[in-house]
Design an enzyme around this catalytic site. Structure first.
Site: not given
Ligand SMILES: Cc1cc2nc3c(=O)[nH]c(=O)nc-3n(C[C@H](O)[C@H](O)[C@H](O)COP(=O)(O)OP(=O)(O)OC[C@H]3O[C@@H](n4cnc5c(N)ncnc54)[C@H](O)[C@@H]3O)c2cc1C
Ligand SMILES: Cc1cc2nc3c(=O)[nH]c(=O)nc-3n(C[C@H](O)[C@H](O)[C@H](O)COP(=O)(O)OP(=O)(O)OC[C@H]3O[C@@H](n4cnc5c(N)ncnc54)[C@H](O)[C@@H]3O)c2cc1C
Ligand SMILES: Cc1cc2nc3c(=O)[nH]c(=O)nc-3n(C[C@H](O)[C@H](O)[C@H](O)COP(=O)(O)O)c2cc1C
Ligand SMILES: Cc1cc2nc3c(=O)[nH]c(=O)nc-3n(C[C@H](O)[C@H](O)[C@H](O)COP(=O)(O)O)c2cc1C
Ligand code: FES
Ligand code: FES
Lengths: 313, 255, 313, 255
Positions: C45-46, C71-72, C99, C130
């Site tokens: 995940k980022a 999701i942000g 990420n 994103c």
């Protein structure tokens, strides 16, 4: 049926539902299924100055909830359209929106000038967004300046209002929309297809003989809704929305996003009765939503008064 | 041509990956002709999206039954094969122009040449020809023994030669090796190389070929399925496989 | 398994299948379904410099063959990722692709510098695409110059190879890809989500609290294939492809288009065993295609020798 | 938690738009707890794409049967309702954390409050509580007479009060008008306004609420379904409805 009546530049629509260009030919085939006068309007297949055979086959490929096409603007050319297709359509009391395509600005001007004089053509749709032809087409639709120029040139010669069909294959669709509005466009139609490709595992080559093609169908609806939501807040000309419409619910979603009418493309292939069915279901859906006239829906997702009103229900 | 909500009456596997489905709807009757096809919607959602063209394999007009034979290959046909009796199958049809059955007279000879999944439409054709008193020969080619189907069924209407590419059943090789006899009419359906090879038989009699092409609408509106016309120097003339065909006289269109 | 072995900058992959960022958390949940060592790599995940809660809910909406998410970039922040998530993952013998996201170039640099030092991080994936954060994100990915700058700056500080994740929401993805390559990117990952929207008929507002969101899933596969087909012919760095992959067949299609590895996102939600199933099926599919090694497929749709060879089969 | 190819054993309509489906799979057993849910895949293609969260309404562990009750509303549930017995239904589960049944002791009193399609999970809960010797009261609210279901079934475990918004059946109005008695535990599932109204009942006993949220993965990986934690001043703490919930003690998370 006045609950569905919509007035747009050049178009007095008994309902806001029309088949999308290229997905309905010139209406002959679907006239075997139902009375074309049920439709709000008909967007006919793209017309070019000269006849075109288009691309080699295969011209279509399926994708999840979508299809790719690379027909390549096959059409019988301006003369044949003027002398055979449009007169045949004039038997029906339904406004025609003529889809105009070309490789140069001169092409667009030449076709627009002549075809806009046909008595049953009530509006033009400038196809500056076709992904399936080598020159022109898409290129016009991705650069604000050329989009401006071709719109301006066509407006100067057209006898009827001009709608410009926008390509979704751009970074900033609002910019393009604004420049065609500035050039005098009377309305927008959006969206044309997204550029896509499928590759055949057995041959290891693209399924479409043309390589890439235009993605249409339900798969692209969220992209269209997003773009119409963006653009409708930034321009003051009306939008005819399209992309994946299959049901009356889809039509309402387009109106909420900001469209004032809706075109149905790919869904005709799945269900030939799709358009009349949507038209029948719309009043029932309006009842469910507690609304009288369909125009109350236009842009309601971003018009604050409206959303307030709806949340107080 | 109509959109029919048919009921699946039976479904069974008849060869490797090959299924026979029989559906019922009151509107299934004499208007369904040999060589025409139906456009079948598989699954309830929009994936798969498009209809699948499937040939009319047989019709019982009185019982309103339609038989289709298909190969479970991709997404749509694999979904179709998972349907159980009682399921509703949405069908558009009959579509296109079939074989010119009415042209043939009693006592004439017809050769019916099928390749793989091109065999099914010849079954209803054969029955119709035999009813007219036409002598029917069948040459049906398959990949291998496992993929052969409907041999007995065809035998009811006339002699049957089976070929398999791998020689595991019947004659070894291609159908075109088994065609050294005379005929008034030759009807064929199968892969393009086979149809191209059969074009030359025009010198021996009338030849009609049933073509395949990827389709959008299936009714002539979208121009997905066009082919060029032979000898057309403008390269602008075309025929639509879905509505002008799928059956064309050999020599009419470019294969 | 050496038939599936792929060597990419920083990544020695036992197979070219990895979960896509944001669709697999940091692996904890899926580790209950199967051994994470089966995977070629994991894109986690980022991570941003500070922890983020992300957007309000609803954060997902369904579309035909796709889903929208906003999701942000919710994540526990760099420290927590370094001290808790990555160490947990280091129990597994599987390379991690971290990420990295941010609002400013400084953000990207700060996170990249630290996270690239983590022992099990073998590569970075710069998320400049994103669509779900207010500033930065998408903006970096749609302008060639800023894409260049952020890549260059991160390359200067990263201890591991840098992959840049491209946005499909652009007119000319080749242009962006080339500038990122020029800036020193070791590879590309593509595509991130398409910007889309759905509107709720009952509330007349967007379903996502954030309004628009990112479209993923099978719906976008043809767009991804087209873009990879275009870009892979114009750059010489490898591409990790993603967008709607569900099956081994999809993976082969991506390789044919020009990808050298493939990430699986949304499909994990539909079938938690999706990645190991694909990995199991790939050798069988290679057998069917008459190929020994999966790398024979890379770019085969446009490499003339290959297509000739295949058509002579 | 597992992916199960279950077999649809029976399906019937039990109220307006409300369906009861019973599925079979060997792995359906005691591991399925009241308040947990399953993630159901409808249709064969990728439209609809995502699974649908549906509560466990009842389980017969010995017979390996799972009952689900759902409202046919959108695409997925409407496809589900068209499935016929024999069809294979792909289910992921059991998921999430259910009601704290083990906390309750014989002789305690529990009130189960359900709103509309929030009623189903309370059925298995009620059975489990009654088996422990807990006194169970039910207050189930519906829109109107046509949407009432499972009244008799709940009565087996304890007294049942039905409310309808339009007053066409049972008591008129909302469930919250019918809660003026004492209890040790209150368990509720239903629309958010109802749950918010029930939060204040914390002063009277322990309150557990089952939440709904749109989901992606259903297993805690995608962060689609998060909610804030009450009293968290950083606004960074969160719970995932799918894996930390769907049942939370009132006061734990922001509704
Ligand atoms: C007039 C006509 C009659 C046919 N009759 C039969 C028949 O009786 N039995 C039978 O098994 N098959 C028949 N076919 C071929 C059949 O249509 C395809 O095998 C089928 O559409 C493949 O669908 P799928 O879901 O298995 O494959 P997918 O790969 O999922 O199909 C993807 C898309 O490609 C199209 N497509 C794929 N292969 C073909 C093909 N060979 N021809 C046309 N479109 C294709 C599909 O229609 C669909 O739009 C016929 C084709 C035509 C044109
Ligand atoms: C833990 C949990 C348990 C549930 N138990 C039940 C039950 O036992 N019976 C029942 O009828 N319903 C239950 N629901 C609600 C049910 O999940 C939705 O009604 C259903 O997903 C709607 O799908 P659809 O195909 O009808 O609608 P669509 O509009 O096609 O759904 C589109 C998307 O939105 C999601 N969605 C729509 N409404 C909801 C909702 N209310 N909650 C969560 N996601 C939603 C869908 O899952 C899907 O991803 C439960 C929800 C949750 C979160
Ligand atoms: C087979 C096919 C042919 C098309 N031909 C044209 C065309 O000639 N001119 C044009 O402006 N758009 C053409 N389009 C685009 C459609 O008009 C429409 O913008 C697009 O398909 C999205 O709508 P849909 O998802 O409802 O199909 C074509 C689309 C398809 C599928
Ligand atoms: C719920 C969700 C969260 C995502 N989060 C991220 C993220 O944090 N960083 C990122 O680069 N991409 C993120 N993505 C994009 C995916 O990594 C991937 O590029 C995209 O979903 C397309 O692949 P798919 O169709 O297989 O899902 C997210 C996608 C989804 C669906
Ligand atoms: S399939 Fe549309 S014209 Fe033939
Ligand atoms: S639904 Fe994915 S974390 Fe809850």
């Amino acid at each position: 049926m006045s609950r569905l009546q919509i007035e747009l530049p050049g178009l007095s629509l008994k309902n806001p539902i029309m088949p999308a260009s290229g997905c309905f030919g010139f209406g002959r085939e679907y006239s075997k299924f139902y009375d074309l006068e049920k439709l709000g309007a008909i967007m006919v297949k793209a017309t070019t100055a000269e006849p075109r055979f288009g691309n080699p086959t295969p011209r279509v490929a399926e994708t999840s909830s979508g299809m790719l096409n690379a027909i390549g603007l096959q059409n019988p050319g301006l003369d044949e359209v003027l002398h055979s297709e449009l007169p045949w359509l004039s038997e029906f009391d339904v406004p025609i929106i003529a889809n105009v395509a070309g490789s140069t600005i001169e092409d667009y001007v030449a076709v627009s000038k002549e075809i806009s004089k046909a008595p049953n053509v009530h509006a033009l749709e400038l196809n500056i967004s076709c992904p399936n032809v080598k020159e022109g087409g898409l290129a016009f639709g991705t650069v604000p300046e050329t989009a401006y120029e071709v719109t301006k040139a066509v407006k100067a010669v057209s006898s009827v209002p001009v709608y410009v069909k926008l390509s979704p294959n751009v970074t900033d669709i609002v910019e393009i929309a604004k420049s065609v509005e500035k050039a005098g466009a009377d309305g927008l139609t959006m969206i044309n297809t997204l550029l896509g490709m499928r590759i055949d595992l057995k041959t290891s080559k693209p399924i479409l003989a043309n390589g890439a093609g235009g993605l249409s169908g339900p798969a692209i609806k969220p992209v269209a809704i997003r773009m119409i939501h963006q653009v409708s807040q930034q321009v003051s000309i009306p939008i005819i929305g399209m992309g994946g419409v299959q049901t009356a619910e889809d039509v309402v979603e387009y109106f909420l996003a900001g469209a004032s009418a809706v075109a149905v493309g790919t869904a005709n292939f799945v269900d030939p009765y799709c358009c009349p069915t949507i038209i029948e279901n719309l009043p029932l859906l309006l009842d469910d939503l507690g609304l009288y006239h369909i125009d109350e829906l236009i842009g309601r997702s971003w018009k604050t008064e409206w959303t307030l009103q709806s949340s107080s229900r | 041509m109509n959109q029919l909500k048919t009921e699946l009456v039976s479904q069974r596997q008849i060869a490797e990956s090959i299924y026979e489905a029989i559906v019922y709807n009151e509107s299934i009757d004499e208007s369904f002709k040999p060589g025409q096809f139906v456009h079948v919607k598989a699954g309830g959602g929009s994936d798969p999206l498009l209809r699948r063209p499937i040939s009319i394999c047989h019709v019982e007009p009185k019982k309103h039954l339609l038989t289709m034979i298909y190969r479970a290959e991709g997404k749509g046909t694999n979904l179709l094969k998972s349907e159980v009796p009682g399921a509703v199958i949405d069908i558009l049809g009959p579509l296109g122009n079939g074989f010119p059955v009415d042209e043939l007279r009693e006592g004439q000879t017809a050769v019916l040449v099928g390749g793989g999944i091109g065999v099914p439409p010849l079954y209803y054709l054969s029955e119709s020809l035999q009813e007219r008193g036409v002598h029917v020969h069948h040459v049906n080619g398959f990949q291998s023994k496992e993929s052969v189907f409907y041999e007995e069924e065809f035998k009811e209407f006339g002699p049957v030669t089976i070929t398999t590419v791998d020689g595991s059943y019947g004659e070894s090789g291609f159908v075109t090796n088994q065609l050294d006899f005379s005929f008034d009419y030759l009807f064929a359906c199968g892969p393009s190389p086979m149809l191209r090879a059969l074009e030359s038989y025009r010198s021996k009699g009338k030849v009609y070929l049933s073509l395949e092409q990827r389709m959008g609408c299936g009714i002539g509106a979208c121009l997905a399925c066009v082919c060029h016309v032979q000898g057309d120097t403008t390269a602008l003339k075309y025929r639509k496989v879905c509505s002008d065909g799928p059956v064309f006289e050999a020599g009419e269109v470019v294969l």
